[in-house]
Motif scaffolding. Structure first.
Motif, PDB file in Angstrom:
ATOM      1  N   LEU A  54       0.833  -1.202   0.000  1.00  0.00           N
ATOM      2  CA  LEU A  54       0.000   0.000   0.000  1.00  0.00           C
ATOM      3  C   LEU A  54       0.869   1.254   0.000  1.00  0.00           C
ATOM      4  CD1 LEU A  54      -2.979   0.784   0.021  1.00  0.00           C
ATOM      5  CD2 LEU A  54      -2.865   0.832   2.517  1.00  0.00           C
ATOM      6  N   PHE A  55       1.937   1.250   0.791  1.00  0.00           N
ATOM      7  CA  PHE A  55       2.834   2.399   0.889  1.00  0.00           C
ATOM      8  C   PHE A  55       3.429   2.754  -0.470  1.00  0.00           C
ATOM      9  CE2 PHE A  55       7.059   4.229   2.318  1.00  0.00           C
ATOM     10  CZ  PHE A  55       6.537   5.432   2.738  1.00  0.00           C
ATOM     11  N   LYS A 130      13.439   0.786   7.993  1.00  0.00           N
ATOM     12  CA  LYS A 130      12.995   2.118   7.570  1.00  0.00           C
ATOM     13  C   LYS A 130      12.933   2.130   6.059  1.00  0.00           C
ATOM     14  CE  LYS A 130      14.612   5.066  11.290  1.00  0.00           C
ATOM     15  NZ  LYS A 130      15.471   6.189  11.670  1.00  0.00           N
ATOM     16  N   ILE A 131      11.827   2.632   5.542  1.00  0.00           N
ATOM     17  CA  ILE A 131      11.648   2.752   4.101  1.00  0.00           C
ATOM     18  C   ILE A 131      11.525   4.233   3.782  1.00  0.00           C
ATOM     19  CG2 ILE A 131      10.229   2.148   2.109  1.00  0.00           C
ATOM     20  CD1 ILE A 131       9.806   0.125   5.221  1.00  0.00           C
ATOM     21  N   PRO A 132      12.577   4.835   3.252  1.00  0.00           N
ATOM     22  CA  PRO A 132      12.516   6.267   2.928  1.00  0.00           C
ATOM     23  C   PRO A 132      11.522   6.548   1.797  1.00  0.00           C
ATOM     24  CG  PRO A 132      14.772   5.398   2.719  1.00  0.00           C
ATOM     25  CD  PRO A 132      13.858   4.231   2.917  1.00  0.00           C
ATOM     26  N   PHE A 133      10.872   7.679   1.879  1.00  0.00           N
ATOM     27  CA  PHE A 133       9.958   8.089   0.806  1.00  0.00           C
ATOM     28  C   PHE A 133      10.698   8.117  -0.525  1.00  0.00           C
ATOM     29  CE2 PHE A 133       7.019   8.969   4.032  1.00  0.00           C
ATOM     30  CZ  PHE A 133       5.801   9.339   3.490  1.00  0.00           C
ATOM     31  N   LYS A 134      11.973   8.406  -0.497  1.00  0.00           N
ATOM     32  CA  LYS A 134      12.783   8.494  -1.717  1.00  0.00           C
ATOM     33  C   LYS A 134      12.690   7.202  -2.536  1.00  0.00           C
ATOM     34  CE  LYS A 134      17.253  10.168  -3.151  1.00  0.00           C
ATOM     35  NZ  LYS A 134      18.450  10.848  -2.678  1.00  0.00           N
ATOM     36  N   TRP A 135      12.553   6.058  -1.863  1.00  0.00           N
ATOM     37  CA  TRP A 135      12.473   4.779  -2.572  1.00  0.00           C
ATOM     38  C   TRP A 135      11.197   4.648  -3.393  1.00  0.00           C
ATOM     39  CZ3 TRP A 135      14.145   0.527   1.454  1.00  0.00           C
ATOM     40  CH2 TRP A 135      15.478   0.725   1.801  1.00  0.00           C
ATOM     41  N   ARG A 140      12.940  11.408 -11.407  1.00  0.00           N
ATOM     42  CA  ARG A 140      12.232  12.514 -12.063  1.00  0.00           C
ATOM     43  C   ARG A 140      11.013  12.979 -11.276  1.00  0.00           C
ATOM     44  NH1 ARG A 140      11.780   9.085 -17.385  1.00  0.00           N
ATOM     45  NH2 ARG A 140      11.375   7.677 -15.670  1.00  0.00           N
ATOM     46  N   GLN A 141      10.431  12.083 -10.451  1.00  0.00           N
ATOM     47  CA  GLN A 141       9.242  12.452  -9.682  1.00  0.00           C
ATOM     48  C   GLN A 141       9.545  12.806  -8.228  1.00  0.00           C
ATOM     49  OE1 GLN A 141       8.927   9.483 -11.701  1.00  0.00           O
ATOM     50  NE2 GLN A 141       7.956  10.699 -13.272  1.00  0.00           N
ATOM     51  N   TYR A 142      10.729  12.472  -7.754  1.00  0.00           N
ATOM     52  CA  TYR A 142      11.046  12.694  -6.346  1.00  0.00           C
ATOM     53  C   TYR A 142      11.265  14.175  -6.061  1.00  0.00           C
ATOM     54  CZ  TYR A 142      13.232  12.468  -1.796  1.00  0.00           C
ATOM     55  OH  TYR A 142      13.518  12.663  -0.475  1.00  0.00           O
ATOM     56  N   ASP A 143      10.714  14.642  -4.954  1.00  0.00           N
ATOM     57  CA  ASP A 143      10.892  16.019  -4.520  1.00  0.00           C
ATOM     58  C   ASP A 143      11.759  16.005  -3.260  1.00  0.00           C
ATOM     59  OD1 ASP A 143      10.574  18.585  -3.330  1.00  0.00           O
ATOM     60  OD2 ASP A 143       8.714  18.848  -4.447  1.00  0.00           O
ATOM     61  N   LYS A 144      12.855  16.730  -3.297  1.00  0.00           N
ATOM     62  CA  LYS A 144      13.797  16.762  -2.166  1.00  0.00           C
ATOM     63  C   LYS A 144      13.160  17.286  -0.877  1.00  0.00           C
ATOM     64  CE  LYS A 144      18.028  17.109  -4.873  1.00  0.00           C
ATOM     65  NZ  LYS A 144      18.797  15.974  -4.455  1.00  0.00           N
ATOM     66  N   ALA A 145      11.978  17.871  -0.975  1.00  0.00           N
ATOM     67  CA  ALA A 145      11.263  18.323   0.219  1.00  0.00           C
ATOM     68  C   ALA A 145      10.934  17.142   1.127  1.00  0.00           C
ATOM     69  CB  ALA A 145       9.980  19.050  -0.177  1.00  0.00           C
ATOM     70  N   MET A 146      10.973  15.916   0.564  1.00  0.00           N
ATOM     71  CA  MET A 146      10.674  14.703   1.341  1.00  0.00           C
ATOM     72  C   MET A 146      11.919  14.055   1.930  1.00  0.00           C
ATOM     73  SD  MET A 146       7.782  12.813  -0.905  1.00  0.00           S
ATOM     74  CE  MET A 146       6.575  13.744  -1.798  1.00  0.00           C
ATOM     75  N   ASP A 147      13.095  14.661   1.723  1.00  0.00           N
ATOM     76  CA  ASP A 147      14.320  14.097   2.294  1.00  0.00           C
ATOM     77  C   ASP A 147      14.134  13.885   3.798  1.00  0.00           C
ATOM     78  OD1 ASP A 147      15.594  14.061  -0.135  1.00  0.00           O
ATOM     79  OD2 ASP A 147      16.990  15.697   0.308  1.00  0.00           O
ATOM     80  N   GLY A 148      14.479  12.696   4.256  1.00  0.00           N
ATOM     81  CA  GLY A 148      14.377  12.387   5.679  1.00  0.00           C
ATOM     82  C   GLY A 148      13.030  11.817   6.099  1.00  0.00           C
ATOM     83  N   CYS A 149      12.030  11.813   5.226  1.00  0.00           N
ATOM     84  CA  CYS A 149      10.715  11.250   5.555  1.00  0.00           C
ATOM     85  C   CYS A 149      10.754   9.741   5.302  1.00  0.00           C
ATOM     86  CB  CYS A 149       9.625  11.885   4.695  1.00  0.00           C
ATOM     87  SG  CYS A 149       9.466  13.671   4.928  1.00  0.00           S
ATOM     88  N   TYR A 150      10.103   8.972   6.174  1.00  0.00           N
ATOM     89  CA  TYR A 150      10.163   7.528   6.032  1.00  0.00           C
ATOM     90  C   TYR A 150       9.001   6.838   6.731  1.00  0.00           C
ATOM     91  CZ  TYR A 150      12.081   7.907  10.768  1.00  0.00           C
ATOM     92  OH  TYR A 150      12.251   8.211  12.094  1.00  0.00           O
ATOM     93  N   MET A 151       8.820   5.577   6.373  1.00  0.00           N
ATOM     94  CA  MET A 151       7.944   4.656   7.103  1.00  0.00           C
ATOM     95  C   MET A 151       8.880   3.732   7.874  1.00  0.00           C
ATOM     96  SD  MET A 151       5.696   1.432   5.728  1.00  0.00           S
ATOM     97  CE  MET A 151       4.138   2.183   5.360  1.00  0.00           C
ATOM     98  N   GLU A 152       8.542   3.483   9.146  1.00  0.00           N
ATOM     99  CA  GLU A 152       9.338   2.562   9.949  1.00  0.00           C
ATOM    100  C   GLU A 152       8.432   1.451  10.474  1.00  0.00           C
ATOM    101  OE1 GLU A 152      12.767   2.802  13.339  1.00  0.00           O
ATOM    102  OE2 GLU A 152      11.134   4.254  13.472  1.00  0.00           O
ATOM    103  N   ILE A 153       8.911   0.238  10.400  1.00  0.00           N
ATOM    104  CA  ILE A 153       8.185  -0.902  10.957  1.00  0.00           C
ATOM    105  C   ILE A 153       9.107  -1.578  11.968  1.00  0.00           C
ATOM    106  CG2 ILE A 153       7.028  -3.092  10.481  1.00  0.00           C
ATOM    107  CD1 ILE A 153       6.459  -2.037   7.645  1.00  0.00           C
ATOM    108  N   THR A 154       8.588  -1.804  13.177  1.00  0.00           N
ATOM    109  CA  THR A 154       9.365  -2.383  14.262  1.00  0.00           C
ATOM    110  C   THR A 154       8.594  -3.536  14.891  1.00  0.00           C
ATOM    111  OG1 THR A 154      10.275  -0.191  14.728  1.00  0.00           O
ATOM    112  CG2 THR A 154      10.533  -1.839  16.445  1.00  0.00           C
TER     113      THR A 154
END
Length: 157
Positions: A54-55, A130-135, A140-154
């Motif tokens: 889904l992510f 951790k799955i970074p939004f960058k992945w 071409r579609q990635y926006d650097k404004a999302m640098d450091g944003c991620y999904m984490e599963i523990t």
């Protein structure tokens, strides 16, 4: 049986400049603000896999489709439909003055790739991923404004 905690961290997201003529960054801003801090408990590896699919933007998982009753839930299993309902994000787009909704995923056009199998292997071995939004995006579609944003599963139990 192990349980897992999923959380979205968008603390580092930098809101983009927007206006009535340039409304798309404003919609993304409102969405990223809405999902920051969202967490879910996942009760098994199957739900972890669903959350990862889904992510990355895949809400129709063929393994959960059955021809037995295609009219009910579009043929998707009841458990999977519950996960989709729990992961429907509703937010207010301030610039467009609209209520919007989408499944919990990246924002916009996602053409990136990551191996769910490798993520699950790492989760089993290390207990957290951790799955970074960058992945989620092609360069071409990635926006650097999302640098450091991620999904984490523990793993929690």
């Amino acid at each position: 049986m192990a349980k897992y905690k999923m959380i979205i961290n968008a603390d580092t997201y930098k809101c983009g400049r927007c206006s009535r003529k340039n409304w798309k960054p404003g919609t993304r801003n409102d969405y990223m603000i809405a999902i920051n801090g969202i967490s879910r408990t996942l009760y098994n590896m199957r739900e972890v896999m669903w959350q990862l699919e889904l992510f990355r933007g895949n809400s129709f998982i063929t393994s959960e489709y059955s021809d037995d009753n295609p009219e009910e839930n579009y043929g998707l299993s009841d458990r999977y439909v519950k996960l989709l309902q729990k992961n429907t994000i509703k937010y207010y787009d301030r610039l467009c003055e609209l209520n919007r909704q989408q499944y919990l995923s990246g924002y916009g056009f996602m053409q990136g790739y990551f191996s769910i199998d490798k993520i699950i292997e790492k989760l089993k071995a290390e207990g957290t991923v951790k799955i970074p939004f960058k992945w989620l995006y092609d360069i071409r579609q990635y926006d650097k404004a999302m640098d450091g944003c991620y999904m984490e599963i523990t793993k929690i139990a």
